[in-house]
Design a protein around this motif. Structure first.
Motif, mmCIF file in Angstrom:
data_model
loop_
_atom_site.group_PDB
_atom_site.id
_atom_site.type_symbol
_atom_site.label_atom_id
_atom_site.label_comp_id
_atom_site.label_asym_id
_atom_site.label_seq_id
_atom_site.Cartn_x
_atom_site.Cartn_y
_atom_site.Cartn_z
ATOM 1 N N GLY A 7 0.700 -1.115 0.053
ATOM 2 C CA GLY A 7 0.132 0.042 0.047
ATOM 3 C C GLY A 7 0.933 1.082 0.075
ATOM 4 N N TYR A 8 0.319 2.293 -0.527
ATOM 5 C CA TYR A 8 0.909 3.596 -0.389
ATOM 6 C C TYR A 8 -0.060 4.923 -0.422
ATOM 7 N N SER A 9 0.484 6.073 0.214
ATOM 8 C CA SER A 9 -0.616 7.053 0.374
ATOM 9 C C SER A 9 -0.943 7.861 -0.906
ATOM 10 N N VAL A 10 -1.873 8.561 -0.812
ATOM 11 C CA VAL A 10 -2.219 9.391 -1.937
ATOM 12 C C VAL A 10 -3.121 10.679 -1.217
ATOM 13 N N ASP A 11 -2.980 11.822 -1.715
ATOM 14 C CA ASP A 11 -3.621 12.849 -1.003
ATOM 15 C C ASP A 11 -5.258 12.753 -1.019
ATOM 16 N N SER A 12 -5.642 12.247 -2.022
ATOM 17 C CA SER A 12 -7.285 11.965 -1.824
ATOM 18 C C SER A 12 -7.630 10.577 -2.823
ATOM 19 N N VAL A 13 -8.539 10.012 -2.353
ATOM 20 C CA VAL A 13 -9.013 8.598 -2.938
ATOM 21 C C VAL A 13 -9.762 9.196 -4.133
ATOM 22 N N GLU A 14 -10.494 9.925 -3.823
ATOM 23 C CA GLU A 14 -11.373 10.683 -5.206
ATOM 24 C C GLU A 14 -10.467 11.079 -6.285
ATOM 25 N N GLN B 9 -10.394 7.933 -10.789
ATOM 26 C CA GLN B 9 -10.364 7.671 -11.959
ATOM 27 C C GLN B 9 -9.518 7.433 -12.765
ATOM 28 N N PHE B 10 -8.249 7.865 -12.472
ATOM 29 C CA PHE B 10 -7.110 7.533 -13.087
ATOM 30 C C PHE B 10 -6.850 6.143 -13.223
ATOM 31 N N TYR B 11 -6.791 5.521 -12.018
ATOM 32 C CA TYR B 11 -6.382 3.960 -11.957
ATOM 33 C C TYR B 11 -7.530 3.330 -12.701
ATOM 34 N N ALA B 12 -8.791 3.503 -12.489
ATOM 35 C CA ALA B 12 -9.832 2.969 -13.222
ATOM 36 C C ALA B 12 -10.061 3.070 -14.726
ATOM 37 N N ASP B 13 -10.049 4.255 -15.027
ATOM 38 C CA ASP B 13 -10.383 4.687 -16.275
ATOM 39 C C ASP B 13 -8.934 4.785 -17.248
ATOM 40 N N LYS C 247 3.537 9.328 -13.312
ATOM 41 C CA LYS C 247 3.023 9.518 -12.044
ATOM 42 C C LYS C 247 1.848 9.529 -11.870
ATOM 43 N N ASP C 248 1.259 8.921 -10.866
ATOM 44 C CA ASP C 248 -0.526 9.027 -10.654
ATOM 45 C C ASP C 248 -0.609 10.595 -10.244
ATOM 46 N N PRO C 249 -2.015 10.900 -10.302
ATOM 47 C CA PRO C 249 -2.375 12.233 -9.893
ATOM 48 C C PRO C 249 -1.998 12.784 -8.298
ATOM 49 N N ALA C 250 -1.630 11.726 -7.566
ATOM 50 C CA ALA C 250 -0.871 12.232 -6.327
ATOM 51 C C ALA C 250 0.702 12.383 -6.375
ATOM 52 N N GLY C 251 1.074 12.247 -7.461
ATOM 53 C CA GLY C 251 2.454 12.237 -7.793
ATOM 54 C C GLY C 251 3.216 11.001 -7.428
ATOM 55 N N ASN C 252 2.856 9.907 -6.851
ATOM 56 C CA ASN C 252 3.500 8.698 -6.829
ATOM 57 C C ASN C 252 4.260 8.056 -8.175
ATOM 58 N N GLU D 85 -13.964 0.435 -3.444
ATOM 59 C CA GLU D 85 -13.587 1.537 -2.274
ATOM 60 C C GLU D 85 -14.088 0.788 -1.145
ATOM 61 N N GLU D 86 -13.375 0.731 -0.016
ATOM 62 C CA GLU D 86 -13.956 0.341 1.300
ATOM 63 C C GLU D 86 -13.005 0.963 2.593
ATOM 64 N N ASN D 87 -14.106 1.416 3.376
ATOM 65 C CA ASN D 87 -13.707 2.356 4.568
ATOM 66 C C ASN D 87 -12.850 3.710 4.291
ATOM 67 N N GLY D 88 -13.001 4.215 3.126
ATOM 68 C CA GLY D 88 -12.541 5.375 2.793
ATOM 69 C C GLY D 88 -10.991 5.156 1.925
ATOM 70 N N MET D 89 -10.921 3.936 1.710
ATOM 71 C CA MET D 89 -9.643 3.410 1.064
ATOM 72 C C MET D 89 -10.171 3.043 -0.402
ATOM 73 N N LEU D 90 -8.935 2.985 -1.375
ATOM 74 C CA LEU D 90 -9.085 2.367 -2.625
ATOM 75 C C LEU D 90 -8.069 1.112 -2.720
ATOM 76 N N PHE D 91 -9.085 0.193 -3.192
ATOM 77 C CA PHE D 91 -8.096 -0.968 -3.509
ATOM 78 C C PHE D 91 -8.002 -1.293 -4.956
ATOM 79 N N LEU D 92 -6.642 -1.595 -5.538
ATOM 80 C CA LEU D 92 -6.435 -1.834 -6.640
ATOM 81 C C LEU D 92 -6.306 -3.379 -7.038
ATOM 82 N N HIS D 93 -7.160 -3.912 -7.815
ATOM 83 C CA HIS D 93 -7.183 -5.357 -8.016
ATOM 84 C C HIS D 93 -6.474 -5.748 -9.212
ATOM 85 N N LEU D 94 -5.223 -6.346 -8.911
ATOM 86 C CA LEU D 94 -4.308 -6.325 -10.049
ATOM 87 C C LEU D 94 -4.350 -7.922 -10.717
ATOM 88 N N GLY D 95 -3.648 -8.110 -12.010
ATOM 89 C CA GLY D 95 -3.531 -9.523 -12.181
ATOM 90 C C GLY D 95 -2.898 -10.358 -11.162
#
Length: 128
Positions: free
Chosen positions: A10-17, A21-25, A112-117, A33-43
């Protein structure tokens, strides 16, 4: 002791919202999403947890690598979706941002993702 644990990263982001869209679309990943966190489901049936952090500071290293069969096609597709590829000194990247002569590793391109990671696509196999 932990050999059978289904560990995940896991790693942090400034905002799940802000990244959902970046990771999904844009990247085409399954997300939930669960409990305010985002899960990426990978291969390979693995997950990565993205959690919001008020004082988030982007990682200064690659947090997630995506092995791909055809790095040129993937870089072209992501570029068409608005993804900008990073340039790093000393890696001899081509016009697309792909470091092809990256001893001792395979061809790789960072973005980079929108949070700069920092994320990457990395050539798996021989690319043929």
């Amino acid at each position: 002791m932990l050999g059978d644990s289904r560990a995940f990263s896991g790693y942090s982001v400034d905002s799940v919202e802000g990244v959902k869209q970046f990771y999904a679309d844009t990247l085409g990943l399954r997300v939930s999403e669960e409990n305010g966190m985002l899960f990426l489901h990978l291969g390979g049936d693995s997950d990565v947890l993205l959690y919001p952090k008020d004082n988030h500071a982007p990682a200064t290293f690659t947090v997630l690598n995506f092995p791909v069969d055809d790095i040129d096609r993937v870089v072209d597709d992501l570029s068409a979706r608005g993804v900008a590829f990073e340039r790093y000194e000393g890696f001899g990247q081509d016009a697309k941002g792909i470091a092809r002569e990256n001893p001792p590793g395979p061809a790789i391109a960072w973005f980079k993702d929108p949070a700069g990671n920092i994320l990457s696509v990395i050539q798996q196999g021989d690319g043929s």
